[in-house]
Write an enzyme that holds these catalytic residues in place. Structure first.
Site, mmCIF file in Angstrom:
data_model
loop_
_atom_site.group_PDB
_atom_site.id
_atom_site.type_symbol
_atom_site.label_atom_id
_atom_site.label_comp_id
_atom_site.label_asym_id
_atom_site.label_seq_id
_atom_site.Cartn_x
_atom_site.Cartn_y
_atom_site.Cartn_z
ATOM 1 C CB CYS A 141 -0.926 0.001 1.216
ATOM 2 S SG CYS A 141 -1.980 1.467 1.284
ATOM 3 C CB CYS A 144 -0.562 2.604 3.976
ATOM 4 S SG CYS A 144 -2.043 1.886 3.274
ATOM 5 C CG ASP A 145 3.189 1.359 4.392
ATOM 6 O OD1 ASP A 145 2.767 1.864 5.445
ATOM 7 O OD2 ASP A 145 2.962 0.187 4.059
#
Ligand code: NAP
Length: 324
Positions: A141, A144-145
């Site tokens: 992701c 997300c990261d």
């Protein structure tokens, strides 16, 4: 269809799945005095349980660990009367009221109304070191990261729209992004390809697969093989992002609810599935946004719709066949 001799119980609302969608649905439903039963799945908690820092979930300015966020949501749901059954649904019968959810050794649940929030799982390459370094440089992701890869070099795997979107997104942070794709051509839409190809931070390695990820505690390199020549090479990068698709967790509902060609639940009016009284929440049908916060929002919507449905339909007597 049922597990003979197993315990059986009746609930007004069963929520299948315990990620942000299922738990938010549980918070809303329990605050509406519906006393839902969450059949959590094993392991429970969904994709956040394998996520480390979550910095984009509102309300946590310092960030929060994925598993901790799930524990907090679960406690919040329990506080208002949600019950949990730490088990997995193995079989369903949604043709009669109350609906039947068979959880194997933990018994049969009859439910007037059901919310399906079983989520989707990112595909992985299934390399031993990839699994070991998940959350330590390996991610599925970018949204997300990506933030954790400021000034670093990363590899993105895949040739679809997700890979192009994630590679382009990662260039906001990373020094360079190498897209590794196993074919000579991308399958992504032309506009997404063009955007990625025009980005000077993005390079492409076609006809190439990832064979290993290196690093003791965090990623230090990715080994790739050029398929036509068989030649292997190590790319010195600090991140590996998989963008090779997701699989919705809908197998148990196949034949019982309408699915699209990729197995995602089909819904109308946002949360309604093909069976009246069965609602959907989160990544099990939303393959577009796939965020914890959007799943939570959809969980809220499903609970409000389920509550309205329960109010409008006099609860059928357990065990009785009934029209909706
Ligand atoms: P996808 O279209 O299924 O693409 C997956 C990619 O990963 C393919 O290139 C595939 O290779 C590759 N792949 C699969 N398994 C692999 C493996 N084991 N090893 C190496 N490579 C592997 O999935 P997606 O990109 O996540 O897109 C899913 C859907 O969402 C699509 O309909 C897409 O259009 C849509 N989407 C749209 C947007 C947008 O419009 N903004 C953004 C993201 C996604 P092959 O090509 O060889 O099969």
């Amino acid at each position: 269809m049922s597990s003979e001799g197993m315990p059986s119980r009746h609930v007004r609302l069963a929520i299948v799945g315990s990620g942000p969608a299922g738990l938010t649905a549980a918070i809303y439903a329990s605050r509406a005095n519906i006393a839902p039963l969450v059949i959590s799945g094993v392991p429970s908690g969904g994709q956040l349980m394998i996520t480390t820092d979550v910095e984009n979930y509102p309300g946590f300015p310092e960030g929060i660990q994925g598993p901790e966020l799930i524990v907090k949501m679960r406690e919040q749901a329990a506080r208002f009367g949600t019950e949990f059954l730490d088990s997995t649904v193995r079989n369903v019968d949604l043709t009669h009221h109350p609906f039947m959810l068979d959880t194997g050794l933990t018994g049969v649940v009859h439910a007037d109304c059901v919310i399906v929030a079983t989520g989707a799982n990112a595909r992985w390459l299934e390399l031993a070191n990839e699994q070991r370094l998940r959350g330590h440089g390996v991610s599925a992701c970018a949204t997300c990261d990506g933030f954790f890869f400021k000034g670093k070099d990363v590899v993105t795997v895949g040739g679809g729209d997700s890979a192009m979107e994630e590679a382009t997104f990662l260039t906001k942070f990373a020094n360079s992004v190498t897209v590794v794709h196993r074919r000579p051509d991308l399958r992504a839409s032309r506009i997404m390809q063009d955007r990625a190809r025009q980005n000077h931070k993005i390079r492409f390695r076609f006809d190439t697969e990832v064979t290993d990820v290196l690093g003791a505690d965090s990623v230090t390199g990715v080994v790739v093989r050029h398929l036509p020549s068989g030649k292997e090479e190590t790319l010195e990068v600090q991140g590996l992002f998989l963008a090779i698709g997701h699989d919705p967790a809908t197998e148990v509902f196949r034949g019982a609810l309408d699915l699209d060609e990729k197995g995602y639940l089909q819904t109308t009016d946002i949360t309604r599935t093909s069976v009246d009284g069965v609602f959907a929440a989160g990544d099990v049908y939303d393959h577009r946004y796939r965020q914890a916060v959007s799943a939570a929002g959809l969980g809220c919507m499903a609970a409000l719709d389920a509550e309205k449905w329960l109010t409008e339909h006099s609860a059928p007597t357990p065990g009785r066949r009934g029209a909706h």
